[in-house]
Design an enzyme around this catalytic site. Structure first.
Site, PDB file in Angstrom:
ATOM      1  N   SER A  96      35.737  20.381   9.182  1.00  0.00           N
ATOM      2  CA  SER A  96      36.557  19.547  10.070  1.00  0.00           C
ATOM      3  C   SER A  96      36.980  18.297   9.300  1.00  0.00           C
ATOM      4  O   SER A  96      36.267  17.876   8.369  1.00  0.00           O
ATOM      5  CB  SER A  96      35.717  19.118  11.280  1.00  0.00           C
ATOM      6  OG  SER A  96      36.357  18.070  11.984  1.00  0.00           O
ATOM      7  N   TYR A 114      27.838  15.656  14.731  1.00  0.00           N
ATOM      8  CA  TYR A 114      28.866  16.677  14.470  1.00  0.00           C
ATOM      9  C   TYR A 114      29.487  16.426  13.100  1.00  0.00           C
ATOM     10  O   TYR A 114      29.634  17.330  12.276  1.00  0.00           O
ATOM     11  CB  TYR A 114      29.931  16.620  15.567  1.00  0.00           C
ATOM     12  CG  TYR A 114      31.098  17.556  15.343  1.00  0.00           C
ATOM     13  CD1 TYR A 114      30.968  18.922  15.576  1.00  0.00           C
ATOM     14  CD2 TYR A 114      32.332  17.091  14.884  1.00  0.00           C
ATOM     15  CE1 TYR A 114      32.028  19.796  15.373  1.00  0.00           C
ATOM     16  CE2 TYR A 114      33.403  17.948  14.678  1.00  0.00           C
ATOM     17  CZ  TYR A 114      33.244  19.302  14.928  1.00  0.00           C
ATOM     18  OH  TYR A 114      34.291  20.162  14.709  1.00  0.00           O
TER      19      TYR A 114
END
Ligand code: NAD
Length: 252
Positions: free
Chosen positions: A143, A156
């Protein structure tokens, strides 16, 4: 001529979002697709979508954070197809959206177990098979949050930084064994995971889009197309690469 005829690909997280789009993209290029994920109905739905396109797919229910399940999944794939040419490790969760001091310990453990350990476990068994057959390509979904800090998503973000590091290390280890391993870093992509972010934060789509240089949220196909390209022979000199696909956000 479809370029991936006779090729076998595993996509984890294939029941929705980026994983589903990637499964369909591989099927359209002629590959046999193993759609893996935690939720049976969703992966069977993707399998049926591929069937409706005239493609071949099987669905395997597996939790990527559990070593025995990943090992069994790989055994099933090799028993059925005899090989694994490509893998896209897309299964992941967003974790709790909260400042670092408010993230519960069990949320840390779960996010790391799925997003980081899950990618490592999948690579471990995928690479073992690719070594036996002497070739293979893996694409891990990281990401843009893995490229720096992300307020309210520290764990995350850390898990996705870990995916980049795992990808680069393994790429170096297996480059001489004809196994290429790359990571893709999506920006905001329209999937159930992003919908949850909208719902939980109250941030509107238009506000989000105003901060993206290209001025739109990405489509899952934007990522799927990059994954199939990285697996193709056109990308045969690319390994250890971190490909950012974010409408220009990280260029700032
Ligand atoms: P999604 O929620 O639609 O897809 C994630 C899939 O992973 C789901 O189908 C889910 O069932 C599956 N999954 C979750 N835990 C699992 C487990 N333990 N074992 C097997 N499968 C499991 O979301 P998405 O946006 O398509 O996410 C795909 C990947 O892309 C994730 O790794 C995510 O972190 C990454 N990503 C998404 C965005 C975005 O904006 N959507 C941005 C950057 C990165």
């Amino acid at each position: 001529m479809k370029p991936f005829v006779g090729r076998v690909v595993l996509v984890t997280g294939g029941g929705s979002g980026i994983g589903r789009a990637t499964s369909l993209a591989f099927a359209k290029k002629g590959a046999k697709v193993i759609v893996a994920g935690r939720t049976r109905e969703k992966i069977v739905e993707t399998q049926e979508m591929i069937g409706n396109l005239g493609g071949e797919a099987i669905a395997i229910q597996a939790d990527v954070s559990v070593g025995e399940q990943v090992k069994k999944m790989m055994r099933t794939i090799v028993d059925r197809f005899g090989r694994l040419d490509f893998a896209c490790n897309a299964a992941g969760i967003g974790g709790k959206l909260a400042p670092t001091a408010d993230i519960p310990e069990d949320d840390f453990d779960l996010t790391l177990a799925i997003n980081l350990k899950g990618v490592w476990l999948c690579m471990k068994y995928q690479i073992r098979q690719m070594l036996k057959q002497g070739s293979g390509v893996i694409v891990n979904i990281s990401s843009i949050n893995g490229l720096g800090g992300t307020p309210n998503a520290a764990v995350y973000s850390a898990s996705k930084s870990g995916v980049i590091s795992l990808t680069q290390s393994a790429a170096l280890e297996y480059a001489h064994s004809n196994i290429r391993i790359n990571a893709v870093c999506p920006g905001a992509i329209r999937t159930p995971m992003l919908e949850r972010v909208f719902n939980e934060t109250g941030i509107t789509q238009s506000r989000y889009e105003s901060q993206i240089p290209i001025k739109r949220i990405g489509d899952p196909n934007d990522i799927a197309n990059s994954v199939t390209w990285l697996c193709s022979d056109e990308a045969s000199y690319i390994t250890g690469h971190v490909m950012v696909i974010d409408g220009g956000v990280a260029a700032r």
